[in-house]
Design an enzyme around this catalytic site. Sequence first.
Site, PDB file in Angstrom:
ATOM      1  N   CYS A 133       0.812  -1.260  -0.020  1.00 44.94           N
ATOM      2  CA  CYS A 133       0.025  -0.010   0.134  1.00 44.94           C
ATOM      3  C   CYS A 133       0.867   1.165   0.152  1.00 44.94           C
ATOM      4  CB  CYS A 133      -0.898  -0.118   1.207  1.00 44.94           C
ATOM      5  SG  CYS A 133      -2.035  -1.401   1.315  1.00 44.94           S
ATOM      6  N   HIS A 280      -3.328   6.779   3.408  1.00 45.47           N
ATOM      7  CA  HIS A 280      -3.740   5.631   2.854  1.00 45.47           C
ATOM      8  C   HIS A 280      -5.131   5.180   3.403  1.00 45.47           C
ATOM      9  CE1 HIS A 280      -4.335   1.390   1.652  1.00 45.47           C
ATOM     10  NE2 HIS A 280      -3.732   0.866   2.919  1.00 45.47           N
ATOM     11  N   ASN A 310     -10.549   0.029   0.488  1.00 48.53           N
ATOM     12  CA  ASN A 310      -9.075   0.218   0.531  1.00 48.53           C
ATOM     13  C   ASN A 310      -8.585  -0.277  -0.990  1.00 48.53           C
ATOM     14  OD1 ASN A 310      -6.480  -0.267   0.690  1.00 48.53           O
ATOM     15  ND2 ASN A 310      -6.640  -1.288   2.773  1.00 48.53           N
TER      16      ASN A 310
HETATM   17  O1  UT7 Z   1      -3.648  -1.483   3.856  1.00 45.94           O
HETATM   18  C1  UT7 Z   1      -3.960  -2.201   5.211  1.00 45.94           C
HETATM   19  C2  UT7 Z   1      -5.009  -3.124   5.244  1.00 45.94           C
HETATM   20  N1  UT7 Z   1      -5.507  -3.792   6.427  1.00 45.94           N
HETATM   21  C3  UT7 Z   1      -6.311  -3.105   7.385  1.00 45.94           C
HETATM   22  O2  UT7 Z   1      -6.512  -1.782   7.339  1.00 45.94           O
HETATM   23  C4  UT7 Z   1      -6.618  -3.538   8.544  1.00 45.94           C
HETATM   24  C5  UT7 Z   1      -6.565  -2.928   9.889  1.00 45.94           C
HETATM   25  N2  UT7 Z   1      -7.439  -3.685  10.727  1.00 45.94           N
HETATM   26  C6  UT7 Z   1      -8.807  -3.610  11.050  1.00 45.94           C
HETATM   27  O3  UT7 Z   1      -9.064  -2.587  10.267  1.00 45.94           O
HETATM   28  C7  UT7 Z   1      -9.577  -4.271  11.973  1.00 45.94           C
HETATM   29  O4  UT7 Z   1      -8.674  -5.105  12.534  1.00 45.94           O
HETATM   30  C8  UT7 Z   1     -10.655  -5.084  11.050  1.00 45.94           C
HETATM   31  C9  UT7 Z   1     -11.820  -4.060  10.565  1.00 45.94           C
HETATM   32  C10 UT7 Z   1     -10.269  -5.902   9.956  1.00 45.94           C
HETATM   33  C11 UT7 Z   1     -11.564  -5.976  12.054  1.00 45.94           C
HETATM   34  O5  UT7 Z   1     -11.944  -5.216  13.374  1.00 45.94           O
HETATM   35  P1  UT7 Z   1     -11.727  -5.645  14.727  1.00 45.94           P
HETATM   36  O6  UT7 Z   1     -12.392  -4.600  15.441  1.00 45.94           O
HETATM   37  O7  UT7 Z   1     -10.218  -5.774  14.957  1.00 45.94           O
HETATM   38  O8  UT7 Z   1     -12.548  -6.963  14.665  1.00 45.94           O
HETATM   39  P2  UT7 Z   1     -11.937  -8.434  15.170  1.00 45.94           P
HETATM   40  O9  UT7 Z   1     -11.142  -9.020  13.992  1.00 45.94           O
HETATM   41  O10 UT7 Z   1     -11.498  -8.504  16.484  1.00 45.94           O
HETATM   42  O11 UT7 Z   1     -13.373  -9.204  15.104  1.00 45.94           O
HETATM   43  C12 UT7 Z   1     -14.446  -9.103  16.202  1.00 45.94           C
HETATM   44  C13 UT7 Z   1     -15.690  -9.849  15.869  1.00 45.94           C
HETATM   45  C14 UT7 Z   1     -15.202 -11.314  15.700  1.00 45.94           C
HETATM   46  O12 UT7 Z   1     -16.082 -12.111  16.277  1.00 45.94           O
HETATM   47  P3  UT7 Z   1     -16.017 -12.754  17.583  1.00 45.94           P
HETATM   48  O13 UT7 Z   1     -14.922 -13.564  17.662  1.00 45.94           O
HETATM   49  O14 UT7 Z   1     -16.090 -11.274  18.509  1.00 45.94           O
HETATM   50  O15 UT7 Z   1     -17.404 -13.361  17.859  1.00 45.94           O
HETATM   51  C15 UT7 Z   1     -15.176 -11.607  14.138  1.00 45.94           C
HETATM   52  O16 UT7 Z   1     -15.251 -12.897  13.807  1.00 45.94           O
HETATM   53  O17 UT7 Z   1     -16.171  -9.498  14.657  1.00 45.94           O
HETATM   54  C16 UT7 Z   1     -16.264 -10.575  13.626  1.00 45.94           C
HETATM   55  N3  UT7 Z   1     -16.198 -10.149  12.441  1.00 45.94           N
HETATM   56  C17 UT7 Z   1     -17.169  -9.836  11.774  1.00 45.94           C
HETATM   57  N4  UT7 Z   1     -18.419  -9.747  11.765  1.00 45.94           N
HETATM   58  C18 UT7 Z   1     -19.172  -9.121  10.721  1.00 45.94           C
HETATM   59  C19 UT7 Z   1     -15.154 -10.124  11.512  1.00 45.94           C
HETATM   60  N5  UT7 Z   1     -15.376  -9.719  10.017  1.00 45.94           N
HETATM   61  C20 UT7 Z   1     -16.709  -9.570  10.367  1.00 45.94           C
HETATM   62  C21 UT7 Z   1     -17.534  -9.121   9.469  1.00 45.94           C
HETATM   63  N6  UT7 Z   1     -19.029  -8.793   9.606  1.00 45.94           N
HETATM   64  N7  UT7 Z   1     -17.096  -8.809   8.142  1.00 45.94           N
END
Ligand code: UT7
Length: 367
Positions: A133, A280, A310
């Site tokens: 990125c 970004h 993104n």
């Molecule tokens: O160019 C760089 C690219 N990468 C990024 O920008 C990613 C940076 N990271 C993030 O933006 C965040 O970590 C995410 C948006 C990817 C995820 O957010 P989070 O608050 O860290 O969520 P998490 O991974 O801790 O997941 C929380 C919950 C989980 O469920 P449980 O285990 O609490 O039951 C996930 O399974 O949310 C669930 N989950 C979803 N639920 C609905 C994960 N993805 C989704 C989804 N829809 N799309």
Amino acid sequence: MDLEEPMGSVWRASAVAAGPGGGCRVLGLGTALPSTRVSNADLERFLETSDEWIASRTGIQERRVAGPEETLLDLAARSARACLGAAGVEPGQVDTIICSSSSPDETFPSLACRLQAELGCPLGPAFDLQAACSGAVYGLALAQSLIQSGLSHRVLVVAAEIFSRLLDWSDRSTAILFGDGAGAFLVGDERSPGSEILALDLGADGRGATALGTLPAPLDSQPSPNMPEYTSSKRSLGRVVTMNGREVFRFSTKILEEVVLRLAESIGVGVGDIALVVPHQANSRILATAAGRLKFPMERFVTNLERTGNTSSASIPLALAEAAANGVCRTGDLICLVAFGAGLTWGGLILRWGPTAVRVDDPATGG
Ligand code: UT7
């Protein structure tokens, strides 16, 4: 590894002021988006997710995806033509082409060589770089050094991405994040009208390489009737994005803050003197967290990720072009571009905004 702890000491203050007169300007900026819009509600039809979850965790409302016949070269060429057309520069005046893509459809020849032939540019150097990125900012930094060394005079830096072909569309944690698009910068010397590059900061920490990468695509699963055509394995590049979201989140907020501080310091201004930060476009929560730490108003962070998702290395030119086309960038403004991504890599620069010509090619909005 814990990215939070030891990183502070190794993020060397590598920001360097670009020297008297800058020596180098961004003359033109062009972008291209595919016309197909995919909303969060569209994803709800085949993924266990919700508009509410995606919008509140990422800020993204919709993204664009390339059509079945649309290629990376098509997007790259459209953005390059928009850029050259806006700047009033013929392809024959471009002596160097640098492309950035994390989603190329072939290992070689490079996208840059394909683009040179497509545009009819002279037979100067043409090559791709891989900084995920951060690729567009790495490309601008390289363009600047090629121009300052006298090796090049007009450099086209093109960042193009089709991440919709690099996703596991059954993985809700990554499939919701990315979109397709392209952006091109034309860089020249200080005799041409444009925005001056005042300072640069590039870096990488390969110890974080496992936080964000790709894996072989899962073996062909039975396509579900609900799955739209753009998710078809026929379109896949054969690898899929894999990510430790929390680790990337921590790294991104921290590096964004550090790069802005270092860049401002390197040209002897305060963060408050920066008119706009164009980050970004990864996630609005990353941007809000970094803005809070910098005590910099979120309204002066340029965002368009709500509508594009993104787009990896294409995201900074896409966001900057939209802001410029909307009249948000004013002559004399200090504008800070900051990228971060897989590698882990980062790159930032400060522009003093000038008469950079801008054209947005977006068939969906008539832009
Ligand atoms: O160019 C760089 C690219 N990468 C990024 O920008 C990613 C940076 N990271 C993030 O933006 C965040 O970590 C995410 C948006 C990817 C995820 O957010 P989070 O608050 O860290 O969520 P998490 O991974 O801790 O997941 C929380 C919950 C989980 O469920 P449980 O285990 O609490 O039951 C996930 O399974 O949310 C669930 N989950 C979803 N639920 C609905 C994960 N993805 C989704 C989804 N829809 N799309």
